[in-house]
Design a protein around this motif. Structure first.
Motif, mmCIF file in Angstrom:
data_model
loop_
_atom_site.group_PDB
_atom_site.id
_atom_site.type_symbol
_atom_site.label_atom_id
_atom_site.label_comp_id
_atom_site.label_asym_id
_atom_site.label_seq_id
_atom_site.Cartn_x
_atom_site.Cartn_y
_atom_site.Cartn_z
ATOM 1 N N ILE A 241 36.136 37.904 43.221
ATOM 2 C CA ILE A 241 37.084 38.614 42.368
ATOM 3 C C ILE A 241 38.292 37.740 42.033
ATOM 4 C CG2 ILE A 241 38.763 40.513 42.406
ATOM 5 C CD1 ILE A 241 36.593 42.117 43.962
ATOM 6 N N GLY A 242 38.776 36.998 43.016
ATOM 7 C CA GLY A 242 40.001 36.228 42.820
ATOM 8 C C GLY A 242 39.788 34.793 42.404
ATOM 9 N N ASP A 243 38.574 34.442 41.964
ATOM 10 C CA ASP A 243 38.266 33.082 41.536
ATOM 11 C C ASP A 243 39.330 32.584 40.552
ATOM 12 O OD1 ASP A 243 37.243 30.780 40.298
ATOM 13 O OD2 ASP A 243 35.182 31.468 40.476
ATOM 14 N N LYS A 244 39.992 31.494 40.887
ATOM 15 C CA LYS A 244 41.100 31.007 40.060
ATOM 16 C C LYS A 244 40.657 30.599 38.664
ATOM 17 C CE LYS A 244 44.037 29.512 43.894
ATOM 18 N NZ LYS A 244 44.956 30.657 43.682
ATOM 19 N N ASN A 245 39.414 30.181 38.533
ATOM 20 C CA ASN A 245 38.909 29.785 37.217
ATOM 21 C C ASN A 245 38.366 30.961 36.416
ATOM 22 O OD1 ASN A 245 39.414 26.977 37.622
ATOM 23 N ND2 ASN A 245 37.585 26.879 38.919
ATOM 24 N N ASN A 246 38.039 32.053 37.110
ATOM 25 C CA ASN A 246 37.468 33.219 36.428
ATOM 26 C C ASN A 246 37.805 34.492 37.197
ATOM 27 O OD1 ASN A 246 36.000 34.852 34.701
ATOM 28 N ND2 ASN A 246 34.027 34.362 35.662
ATOM 29 N N ILE A 403 31.422 46.285 42.842
ATOM 30 C CA ILE A 403 31.795 45.154 43.704
ATOM 31 C C ILE A 403 33.144 45.433 44.353
ATOM 32 C CG2 ILE A 403 32.400 42.700 43.734
ATOM 33 C CD1 ILE A 403 30.326 42.294 41.492
ATOM 34 N N TYR A 404 34.092 45.964 43.572
ATOM 35 C CA TYR A 404 35.388 46.326 44.141
ATOM 36 C C TYR A 404 35.238 47.341 45.273
ATOM 37 C CZ TYR A 404 38.966 44.049 41.238
ATOM 38 O OH TYR A 404 39.813 43.131 40.660
ATOM 39 N N LEU A 405 34.356 48.318 45.098
ATOM 40 C CA LEU A 405 34.188 49.344 46.131
ATOM 41 C C LEU A 405 33.517 48.773 47.376
ATOM 42 C CD1 LEU A 405 33.271 52.450 43.961
ATOM 43 C CD2 LEU A 405 35.327 52.107 45.336
ATOM 44 N N ASP A 450 45.011 38.135 49.311
ATOM 45 C CA ASP A 450 45.936 37.383 48.462
ATOM 46 C C ASP A 450 45.299 37.117 47.106
ATOM 47 O OD1 ASP A 450 47.871 37.357 50.356
ATOM 48 O OD2 ASP A 450 47.532 35.300 51.036
ATOM 49 N N LEU A 451 45.985 37.494 46.032
ATOM 50 C CA LEU A 451 45.496 37.308 44.678
ATOM 51 C C LEU A 451 46.610 36.737 43.810
ATOM 52 C CD1 LEU A 451 43.590 40.708 44.355
ATOM 53 C CD2 LEU A 451 42.520 38.453 44.507
ATOM 54 N N ASP A 452 46.240 36.143 42.696
ATOM 55 C CA ASP A 452 47.183 35.497 41.787
ATOM 56 C C ASP A 452 48.076 36.542 41.122
ATOM 57 O OD1 ASP A 452 48.517 34.102 39.793
ATOM 58 O OD2 ASP A 452 46.759 32.947 39.196
#
Length: 566
Positions: A241-246, A403-405, A450-452
């Protein structure tokens, strides 16, 4: 795609598993020996992968139906086939058309052949050109095994190509592996390729072909979730989910909602904005054909909906249990008037349609109407049912909200119920993490949440519950469970919260994933985790409104959860 599938059927990349009594029987006329098949050209790899996808078409409908017809959110109608009725009654037989384990092994064996024979050393401009394909096929194989072992409980783990009848007998004599062993094997198998980029073939048959491929990190999350490796599962979901490129935020605009300031709900109708077919939602899918001549055509539309082909007699419909669960939710509206914000709760009665009570995802994706009196000579049903979640040309394998759930489920079981609940009610973003999760959990869970802050904001993040139940962040009836009196230790409070938050997640999985094939397995996963068969048995026995004691008693024995191998 037709040309691709024809090519594969002619060259027959691996032994096809087409036996009746023996699920791994081989047809010697269709075996192409190893010396005659080497995969060392880009064209070979494309044809081979499209062929594997062609095999996956055969199991696509079945995966959805096995997860729904045996769950509590749908019930069969009088028009349902005997095979579907028998599955719903857990009356399994070797003759049931949905019980054909050889179709799963046909996918697996094609994957095994590809993995064994692709030339992974071949380079172009200093880059291994088949790494993406190699990883993608490993993911296909692991995903297929996960579907297989969920349905059958214990299965032979076959990771080498089966080319002869003797090979098949040898594999059958090795014994069977359960879901934890299967998941642990493929966690190890996939981890080195978790960050490998998916193949890029452009558009194929009006599809973006990148969506044919299983998202590796989401799959690893699922495997860890089933294996009870919860912190690892949360880490994989977080990485995906938090992939910096996507990075992947939920599609806030896809909600179904009431007008924001109305008090006349008896005359209003909500916006049908919610759709799981949105491109931000369908992460990956199995492409299906429009004509039998080209490959496998999905029959789910004829099972779920009124069509000319079925004379409008649909075979499955939302159950009373589904209608009750949806209506039990409380829809909340923030009514902003000047400097103040009022909270409005939509009433449960007096609406234009009973289905408008509670959560609106059911309303957005399902409708049923009568066309009038039945002509005694007519062969057509007077009822018309539509379930918008079914798109015959693509059977979803991964969807972002689900996926979030699963991410929330993993976080909760890893010991972070506040973080899990934040996904449900508020949306996971740094601002909500700072205000909705206490400092101890923020510190302990930091690597997993931790997320952007530039991407994941309050504007782009939403609680999953808000997709159908309004402005959940303001809903006083939807709160993190707390003990009535203070418990001795912080850990006691966490231990109190985990099963209750898990129950909320399971309800949310039903509201969000209804009709898509998840439900039986979601109940199974939690029942196994808690060593509590009744967690699955009770809701399924009550799907038609009252307890079916025969079904409940049968499902107390986990052996009855699984199809018999044939």
């Amino acid at each position: 795609m037709k040309k691709t599938y024809r090519f594969l059927s002619i060259i027959c990349l691996s032994a096809l598993l087409v036996g009746c009594a023996d699920m791994m029987d081989t047809d010697s006329e269709l075996v192409m020996f190893e010396k005659d098949n080497t995969l060392n050209h880009p064209t070979d790899s494309v044809y081979s992968i499209m062929g594997i996808i062609g095999k996956m078409q055969t199991i696509a409908d079945r995966i959805v139906l096995l997860g729904e017809v045996r769950g509590d959110l749908m019930t069969t109608t009088e028009a349902a086939s005997s095979d579907l009725k028998n599955l719903a009654a857990f009356n399994y037989s070797a003759e049931n058309k949905y019980n054909a384990v050889s179709d799963y092994y046909a996918v697996i064996n094609n994957c095994n052949y590809f993995i064994a024979h692709i030339d992974t050393t071949l380079q172009r401009r200093g880059r291994n050109i088949f790494t993406s394909e190699y990883a993608a096929v490993k993911a296909f194989r692991a995903w297929t095994y996960l579907q297989l072992v969920q349905a059958y409980g214990e299965v032979p783990l076959v990771v080498d190509p089966v080319m002869t009848e003797q090979d098949a007998r040898n594999e059958m004599n090795k014994g069977r592996s359960g879901i934890v062993d299967i998941c642990n094997y493929f966690i190890n198998d996939l981890t080195p390729y978790a960050l490998v980029e998916l193949p890029r073939y452009g558009n194929i048959g009006n599809y973006n072909s990148q969506q044919f491929f299983i998202p590796m990190r989401a799959l690893l999350g699922d495997l860890c979730l089933w294996a009870g490796r919860y912190a690892e599962a949360a880490s994989w979901y977080h990485s995906y989910i938090g992939d910096k490129n996507n990075p992947k935020t939920m599609n806030v605009s896809s909600r179904t909602f009431w007008p924001s300031n109305t008090s006349e709900f008896n005359r209003a109708t909500p916006s049908r904005g919610y759709s799981i077919t949105n491109t931000n939602e369908a992460v990956s899918f199995i492409p299906m054909e429009d004509r039998v001549f080209d490959g496998v055509v999905s029959d789910l539309t004829n099972v779920y909906q009124s069509t000319n082909e079925n004379n409008y007699y649909f075979q499955m419909t939302p159950s009373p249990a589904m209608l009750k669960l949806s209506a039990a939710q409380t829809y909340c509206i923030e009514n902003n008037t000047g400097a103040t914000t009022d909270t409005i709760y939509v009433p449960k009665e007096g609406l234009m349609d009973d289905i408008l009570a509670g959560d609106l995802r059911l309303y957005s994706n399902y409708s049923q109407r009568s066309t009038g009196a039945q002509d005694e000579y007519s062969e057509f049903s007077t009822l018309r049912q539509t379930i918008n979640k079914i798109v015959a040309r693509q059977i979803t394998t991964y969807r972002l909200n689900m996926i979030y759930l699963h991410y929330a489920e993993a976080l909760n079981r890893a010991g972070f119920p506040q973080s899990a609940f934040t996904i449900l009610k508020y949306g996971l973003c740094p601002e909500n993490v700072a205000t909705r999760i206490d400092s101890l959990e923020r510190t302990e869970a930091a690597p997993l949440i931790d997320l952007d802050a530039n991407v994941f904001t309050k504007a782009t993040s939403i609680g999953v519950h808000s997709l159908g139940s309004g402005e959940s962040q303001s809903n006083a009836y939807y709160e993190l469970p707390m003990p009535q009196t203070q418990l001795a230790t912080r850990q006691d409070t966490i231990n109190y919260q985990i099963p209750l938050v898990e129950d909320m997640i399971v309800d949310e999985l039903a509201l969000e994933g209804a009709f898509e094939g998840y439900r039986f397995y979601d109940l199974m996963r939690v029942a196994i985790r808690r060593n509590a068969p009744d967690y699955l048995a009770l809701p399924i026995s009550k799907r038609n409104g009252t307890i079916d004691e025969g079904i409940r008693s049968m499902l107390q024995d986990p052996k009855n959860w699984y199809l018999p191998l044939r």
